[in-house]
Scaffold this motif. Structure first.
Motif, PDB file in Angstrom:
ATOM      1  N   PHE A 208       0.855  -1.251   0.099  1.00  0.00           N
ATOM      2  CA  PHE A 208      -0.175   0.054   0.087  1.00  0.00           C
ATOM      3  C   PHE A 208       0.738   1.344  -0.237  1.00  0.00           C
ATOM      4  O   PHE A 208       0.462   2.243  -0.411  1.00  0.00           O
ATOM      5  N   ASP A 209       2.209   0.948   0.438  1.00  0.00           N
ATOM      6  CA  ASP A 209       3.020   2.361   0.669  1.00  0.00           C
ATOM      7  C   ASP A 209       3.492   2.612  -0.822  1.00  0.00           C
ATOM      8  O   ASP A 209       4.337   3.561  -0.999  1.00  0.00           O
ATOM      9  N   GLN A 210       3.180   2.359  -1.772  1.00  0.00           N
ATOM     10  CA  GLN A 210       3.540   2.595  -2.976  1.00  0.00           C
ATOM     11  C   GLN A 210       3.111   4.173  -3.438  1.00  0.00           C
ATOM     12  O   GLN A 210       3.568   4.802  -4.468  1.00  0.00           O
ATOM     13  N   LEU A 211       2.201   4.626  -2.633  1.00  0.00           N
ATOM     14  CA  LEU A 211       1.655   5.910  -2.827  1.00  0.00           C
ATOM     15  C   LEU A 211       2.495   6.803  -1.898  1.00  0.00           C
ATOM     16  O   LEU A 211       2.947   6.397  -0.989  1.00  0.00           O
ATOM     17  N   LEU A 212       2.910   8.198  -2.371  1.00  0.00           N
ATOM     18  CA  LEU A 212       3.682   9.055  -1.704  1.00  0.00           C
ATOM     19  C   LEU A 212       2.669   9.613  -0.534  1.00  0.00           C
ATOM     20  O   LEU A 212       1.841  10.185  -1.191  1.00  0.00           O
ATOM     21  N   PRO A 213       3.004   9.367   0.552  1.00  0.00           N
ATOM     22  CA  PRO A 213       2.227   9.793   1.729  1.00  0.00           C
ATOM     23  C   PRO A 213       2.243  11.239   1.577  1.00  0.00           C
ATOM     24  O   PRO A 213       1.241  11.767   2.330  1.00  0.00           O
ATOM     25  N   TRP A 214       3.078  12.017   1.240  1.00  0.00           N
ATOM     26  CA  TRP A 214       2.894  13.459   1.413  1.00  0.00           C
ATOM     27  C   TRP A 214       2.274  14.182   0.186  1.00  0.00           C
ATOM     28  O   TRP A 214       2.202  15.243   0.189  1.00  0.00           O
ATOM     29  N   LYS A 215       1.630  13.374  -0.680  1.00  0.00           N
ATOM     30  CA  LYS A 215       1.077  13.923  -1.706  1.00  0.00           C
ATOM     31  C   LYS A 215      -0.485  13.583  -1.529  1.00  0.00           C
ATOM     32  O   LYS A 215      -0.727  12.340  -1.024  1.00  0.00           O
ATOM     33  N   THR A 216      -1.626  14.384  -2.116  1.00  0.00           N
ATOM     34  CA  THR A 216      -2.853  13.975  -2.246  1.00  0.00           C
ATOM     35  C   THR A 216      -3.154  12.864  -3.072  1.00  0.00           C
ATOM     36  O   THR A 216      -2.191  12.969  -3.971  1.00  0.00           O
ATOM     37  N   VAL A 217      -4.338  12.483  -3.184  1.00  0.00           N
ATOM     38  CA  VAL A 217      -4.618  11.349  -4.187  1.00  0.00           C
ATOM     39  C   VAL A 217      -4.319  11.900  -5.635  1.00  0.00           C
ATOM     40  O   VAL A 217      -3.473  11.425  -6.489  1.00  0.00           O
ATOM     41  N   ARG A 218      -4.973  13.189  -5.792  1.00  0.00           N
ATOM     42  CA  ARG A 218      -4.689  13.824  -7.138  1.00  0.00           C
ATOM     43  C   ARG A 218      -3.191  14.131  -7.503  1.00  0.00           C
ATOM     44  O   ARG A 218      -2.673  13.869  -8.609  1.00  0.00           O
ATOM     45  N   GLU A 219      -2.307  14.534  -6.491  1.00  0.00           N
ATOM     46  CA  GLU A 219      -1.059  14.666  -6.857  1.00  0.00           C
ATOM     47  C   GLU A 219      -0.225  13.464  -7.116  1.00  0.00           C
ATOM     48  O   GLU A 219       0.849  13.558  -7.531  1.00  0.00           O
ATOM     49  N   ASN A 220      -0.638  12.577  -6.220  1.00  0.00           N
ATOM     50  CA  ASN A 220      -0.010  11.057  -6.562  1.00  0.00           C
ATOM     51  C   ASN A 220      -0.320  10.755  -8.004  1.00  0.00           C
ATOM     52  O   ASN A 220       0.899  10.145  -8.734  1.00  0.00           O
ATOM     53  N   VAL A 221      -1.399  10.942  -8.494  1.00  0.00           N
ATOM     54  CA  VAL A 221      -1.694  10.453 -10.045  1.00  0.00           C
ATOM     55  C   VAL A 221      -0.912  11.280 -10.882  1.00  0.00           C
ATOM     56  O   VAL A 221      -0.458  10.836 -11.795  1.00  0.00           O
ATOM     57  N   ALA A 222      -0.916  12.647 -10.486  1.00  0.00           N
ATOM     58  CA  ALA A 222      -0.270  13.794 -11.342  1.00  0.00           C
ATOM     59  C   ALA A 222       1.113  13.391 -11.367  1.00  0.00           C
ATOM     60  O   ALA A 222       2.029  13.671 -12.060  1.00  0.00           O
ATOM     61  N   PHE A 223       1.643  12.962 -10.270  1.00  0.00           N
ATOM     62  CA  PHE A 223       3.031  12.854  -9.906  1.00  0.00           C
ATOM     63  C   PHE A 223       3.948  11.969 -11.158  1.00  0.00           C
ATOM     64  O   PHE A 223       4.856  12.419 -11.587  1.00  0.00           O
ATOM     65  N   GLY A 224       3.258  10.813 -11.701  1.00  0.00           N
ATOM     66  CA  GLY A 224       3.922   9.934 -12.481  1.00  0.00           C
ATOM     67  C   GLY A 224       4.228  10.735 -13.639  1.00  0.00           C
ATOM     68  O   GLY A 224       5.286  10.792 -14.491  1.00  0.00           O
ATOM     69  N   LEU A 225       3.083  11.657 -14.254  1.00  0.00           N
ATOM     70  CA  LEU A 225       3.048  12.398 -15.478  1.00  0.00           C
ATOM     71  C   LEU A 225       4.021  13.691 -15.162  1.00  0.00           C
ATOM     72  O   LEU A 225       4.868  13.998 -16.179  1.00  0.00           O
ATOM     73  N   LEU A 226       4.103  14.223 -14.054  1.00  0.00           N
ATOM     74  CA  LEU A 226       5.148  15.316 -13.827  1.00  0.00           C
ATOM     75  C   LEU A 226       6.528  14.905 -13.887  1.00  0.00           C
ATOM     76  O   LEU A 226       7.474  15.431 -14.184  1.00  0.00           O
ATOM     77  N   ALA A 227       6.652  13.774 -13.091  1.00  0.00           N
ATOM     78  CA  ALA A 227       8.022  13.074 -12.717  1.00  0.00           C
ATOM     79  C   ALA A 227       8.701  12.704 -14.105  1.00  0.00           C
ATOM     80  O   ALA A 227      10.087  13.031 -14.329  1.00  0.00           O
ATOM     81  N   SER A 228       7.996  12.290 -15.018  1.00  0.00           N
ATOM     82  CA  SER A 228       8.420  11.430 -16.243  1.00  0.00           C
ATOM     83  C   SER A 228       8.477  12.593 -17.450  1.00  0.00           C
ATOM     84  O   SER A 228       8.776  12.531 -18.423  1.00  0.00           O
ATOM     85  N   ARG A 229       8.106  13.908 -16.847  1.00  0.00           N
ATOM     86  CA  ARG A 229       7.904  15.149 -17.725  1.00  0.00           C
ATOM     87  C   ARG A 229       7.155  14.583 -19.102  1.00  0.00           C
ATOM     88  O   ARG A 229       7.246  15.017 -20.099  1.00  0.00           O
ATOM     89  N   SER A 230       5.931  13.907 -18.801  1.00  0.00           N
ATOM     90  CA  SER A 230       5.105  13.480 -19.689  1.00  0.00           C
ATOM     91  C   SER A 230       4.231  14.759 -20.288  1.00  0.00           C
ATOM     92  O   SER A 230       3.752  14.908 -21.610  1.00  0.00           O
ATOM     93  N   LEU A 231       3.647  15.402 -19.239  1.00  0.00           N
ATOM     94  CA  LEU A 231       2.634  16.673 -19.409  1.00  0.00           C
ATOM     95  C   LEU A 231       3.155  17.813 -18.661  1.00  0.00           C
ATOM     96  O   LEU A 231       3.631  17.605 -17.545  1.00  0.00           O
ATOM     97  N   PRO A 232       2.837  18.990 -19.059  1.00  0.00           N
ATOM     98  CA  PRO A 232       2.947  20.215 -18.401  1.00  0.00           C
ATOM     99  C   PRO A 232       1.986  20.094 -16.982  1.00  0.00           C
ATOM    100  O   PRO A 232       0.933  19.334 -17.103  1.00  0.00           O
ATOM    101  N   LYS A 233       2.119  21.010 -16.209  1.00  0.00           N
ATOM    102  CA  LYS A 233       1.427  20.706 -14.643  1.00  0.00           C
ATOM    103  C   LYS A 233      -0.121  20.642 -14.898  1.00  0.00           C
ATOM    104  O   LYS A 233      -0.834  19.831 -14.320  1.00  0.00           O
ATOM    105  N   GLY A 234      -0.638  21.861 -15.747  1.00  0.00           N
ATOM    106  CA  GLY A 234      -2.070  21.869 -15.604  1.00  0.00           C
ATOM    107  C   GLY A 234      -2.726  20.611 -16.262  1.00  0.00           C
ATOM    108  O   GLY A 234      -3.716  20.181 -15.722  1.00  0.00           O
ATOM    109  N   GLU A 235      -2.093  20.306 -17.346  1.00  0.00           N
ATOM    110  CA  GLU A 235      -2.700  19.080 -18.390  1.00  0.00           C
ATOM    111  C   GLU A 235      -2.391  17.747 -17.324  1.00  0.00           C
ATOM    112  O   GLU A 235      -3.279  17.108 -17.385  1.00  0.00           O
TER     113      GLU A 235
END
Lengths: 259, 299
Positions: free
Chosen positions: A91-118
Motif C-alpha cells: 500500500f505504501d507505493q503511494l507517496l504519503p506527502w501527496k494527495t490522491v490527485r497529486e499522486n496520480v499527477a506525480f507520474g506524469l510530472l516526474a516523467s515530464r510527460s505533460l505540463p502541470k495543468g494538463e
C-alpha cells in the motif's frame, strides 16, 4: 500494419535471473521465454519462489538478466522507465506527502510527460475512472487498502504506458475487496484495452484476469506451460478442467502434504 | 502476552479515570484540572511565587533578585530596545551557522546514502566529532577565525552538522524500497530523485534532526557568546548576560536567562510543532521514534 501487429510488444527470451543474498547466489528464473502482444492480459502464475515477481522487476528494468534479453517494441530494456509502469502489492507505493490527485499527477510530472495543468486534468480523469473523485484531495493515510490500490492503478492508467506491470496488487486486500478490484480491473480493461502483465499465485485470479496464463514452477523458476487465449475462451467463464490442469502442473513434483 | 498487557493498560487507565473525576462530579474546577496546560500553569505560578518569597526573605538582590525585579528588568530591557537588538544579533549568527550546518549535513547524508565510501566517511566523522562538545573547539576557532562572528559560526556548524547528518542519513536509508522503485519507475534520478522522493520520504527523520540541530545550536550559541561576545561591539544575548553580570545588574542577568528560555520554547512550539503539524502529522507519517530522540537531546 500487419507486421506491427505480429511482432510482440514485449518479448522475454531465454531470461535467467540471478541475485545475491546472504547465502550466496540465487537463481530466480532459468531460461524463461514468453511474449506479450498488444492488448494481452498475460498472467504469470506460480507458487512463491518461482521467480515471477523477480521476472516482473526485470521487465520493469530494476534488474538486468544474467542471460537472455527482454525487449519492448524491439528495443532492449535497459532500466526503469515510464513506458512500463508497475503497480505493487504494498500500500505504501503511494507517496504519503501527496494527495490522491497529486499522486496520480506525480507520474506524469516526474516523467515530464505533460505540463502541470494538463497533468492535473488527466489525473482527475484517471481518478474518475476508478471512482475516487470524492477523495481527490485526501491524503493516502486516510484511505482504505482497496482505495490505495485504486489510486495506484489510476496513477498507472494516467501514464498510458506501453505495458502495465502488476505485482500481486490485490494480494494484501480482504477477499471481498479483492473480488471487487478484480472485476473493476476487467471493466477498465474492456474500456481501455491496455496491455498488462499480472503476477499472482492464485489460480482463481489467473483464470479470472488472464487472457493468457504463463504457468511457472519453482526453484529455479521455469515456464511449465503457457495456456493460450483460445483455450481460456473456449472454457468461457468456468474453467474447472484448466484449473485442475494447472494444479497438476504446479504440484507435479510436490510431496502430498503440500496439497 | 499481548492481551495481558492491554488488560493492565486498561486497568491503569480505569484507575486514572476514577481519580480524575472525583465524586463531586464534573464541576468547572475539575474540568479545568483535567487540562494539562492548566495544571502546568498552576505549577509555574507556584514556582514563581516560591522564588518571590525566597528572594524577598533572603533580601540579597546581588545573589538572587526577586521575581518581580527580574520581570521589571526584562520589561526595561525590552523597552529600551537593548535586548531586542541583542536577540536580532544572536539570531543572525544562529541562522547563518544553522543554515550552513544543515546544508552540509544534507550533502554529507546524501553522499552517505548514495555511496559506500560516503557512508564510511559519515560514520567515521560522526563517531569522532559527535562526542566533542562544540564549545571545546572555541579556542581553536579563535585562533583560526579571530575574535568575531566567524568563530561562533564555525562552532555552530560543528554543533549542527553531525547530529543532523546522522538523522538525515538514518531517514534516507529507511526510505522503503517500494517508494524508491516508484520514483525510479517514473524516470527520476540524481538530484530530482533526491528532491522529489528521498527528502520528503525521509522528512520525519529530517525534522527530528533539524529539531536536535536547533537545540544544539541554540545552547552552543549562548555559551559561545558568553565566552567572547566581549570583543564584538554588538554582542548577542549571551553577551547581554555576561555584561550585566560584570556590572552587577543581577536582575538583568536573570532577565537574560529567561529570554533564552522563552526563545527556546517559542521556537520549539511555534516553529517546529507547526511544521510538524503541517507536514508529518498531516501526511500520517509521524513516527513515535521522533519523540524519544527529542527527549534525549534535551537532556
Amino acid at each position: 500494419m500487419a507486421a506491427v501487429a505480429d511482432t510482440p510488444l514485449l518479448s522475454v527470451k531465454g531470461v535467467t535471473l540471478r541475485y545475491r543474498d546472504q547465502n550466496g547466489i540465487v537463481t530466480a528464473t532459468d531460461k524463461v521465454e514468453f511474449q506479450v502482444s498488444r492488448g494481452d492480459r498475460v498472467v504469470l502464475l506460480g507458487p512463491s519462489g518461482c521467480g515471477k515477481s523477480t521476472l516482473l522487476k526485470a521487465v520493469g528494468g530494476f534488474l538486468a538478466p544474467s542471460e537472455g534479453n527482454i525487449t519492448l517494441n524491439g528495443r532492449q530494456v535497459a532500466g526503469p522507465g515510464p513506458d512500463r509502469v508497475m503497480v505493487f502489492q504494498e500500500f505504501d507505493q503511494l507517496l504519503p506527502w501527496k494527495t490522491v490527485r497529486e499522486n496520480v499527477a506525480f507520474g506524469l510530472l516526474a516523467s515530464r510527460s505533460l505540463p502541470k495543468g494538463e497533468a492535473h486534468e488527466r489525473a482527475l480523469e484517471a481518478i474518475r475512472t476508478v471512482h475516487l473523485e470524492q477523495f481527490a484531495d485526501a491524503y493516502p493515510h486516510t484511505l482504505s487498502g482497496g482505495m490505495k490500490q485504486r489510486v495506484a492503478i489510476a496513477r498507472c492508467l494516467a501514464m498510458k504506458p506501453e505495458i502495465i506491470l502488476m505485482d500481486e496488487p490485490f494480494a494484501a486486500l480482504d477477499a471481498l475487496s479483492r473480488r471487487r478490484m478484480q472485476d473493476e480491473l476487467l471493466e477498465l480493461w474492456s474500456e481501455y484495452q491496455f496491455t498488462m502483465l499480472f503476477v499472482t499465485h492464485s489460480i482463481e485470479e489467473a483464470l479470472l484476469l488472464g487472457s493468457r496464463i504463463v504457468v511457472m514452477s519453482p526453484h529455479p523458476g521455469r515456464v511449465e506451460e503457457i495456456i493460450e487465449a483460445e483455450q481460456l475462451q473456449a472454457a468461457a467463464g468456468a474453467h474447472p478442467e484448466i484449473a485442475e490442469r494447472i494444479r497438476q502442473v504446479l504440484f507435479r513434483d510436490a510431496p502430498d502434504y503440500v496439497i | 502476552m499481548k492481551t495481558d498487557s492491554t488488560a493492565v493498560g486498561m486497568t491503569v487507565r480505569g484507575t486514572v479515570m476514577h481519580e480524575g473525576s472525583p465524586s463531586t462530579g464534573p464541576g468547572i474546577l475539575a474540568q479545568l484540572w483535567d487540562k494539562g496546560w492548566v495544571r502546568r500553569a498552576g505549577l509555574l505560578i507556584l514556582l514563581c511565587a516560591l522564588w518571590e518569597w525566597y528572594a524577598t526573605r533572603l533580601a540579597n538582590p546581588l545573589m538572587v533578585p526577586t521575581f518581580s525585579a527580574t520581570l521589571q528588568a526584562l520589561v526595561d530591557a525590552v523597552r529600551s530596545g537593548g535586548l531586542p537588538a541583542r536577540i536580532v544579533t544572536s539570531f543572525k549568527i544562529l541562522l547563518t551557522g544553522y543554515g550552513i550546518g544543515v546544508l552540509l549535513a544534507l550533502i554529507l547524508a546524501m553522499a552517505a546514502t548514495m555511496t559506500r565510501l560516503g557512508s564510511d566517511l559519515l560514520e567515521l566523522c560522526t563517531s569522532m566529532f559527535n562526542p566533542l562538545p562544540a564549545i571545546a573547539l572555541l579556542p581553536l576557532a579563535l585562533l583560526w577565525f579571530g575574535l568575531g562572528n566567524g568563530s561562533i559560526i564555525f562552532v555552530l556548524i560543528h554543533a549542527v552538522l553531525w547530529p543532523v547528518a546522522l538523522s538525515a542519513h538514518g531517514g534516507f536509508s529507511a526510505v522503503n524500497g517500494t517508494i524508491r522503485m516508484v520514483g525510479r519507475n517514473y524516470g527520476l534520478s540524481g538530484i530530482r530523485y533526491a528532491a522529489v522522493i528521498l527528502i520528503p520520504a525521509a522528512f520525519p527523520s529530517l525534522l527530528t534532526g533539524l529539531r536536535n540541530g536547533w537545540a544544539f545550536a541554540w545552547r552552543t550559541l549562548i555559551a559561545a557568546e558568553l565566552v567572547f561576545g566581549v570583543s564584538s561591539g554588538s554582542g548577542g544575548i549571551g553577551w547581554f548576560i555576561y555584561e550585566n553580570k560584570q556590572q552587577l545588574e543581577i536582575p538583568s542577568v536573570f532577565a537574560g536567562l529567561i529570554t533564552v528560555i522563552l526563545i527556546g520554547i517559542a521556537v520549539e512550539n511555534l516553529i517546529f510543532d507547526r511544521i510538524e503539524r503541517a507536514t508529518v502529522v498531516k501526511w500520517g507519517m509521524k513516527s513515535s521514534g521522533g519523540r524519544n530522540v527529542k527527549i534525549r537531546s534535551a537532556a
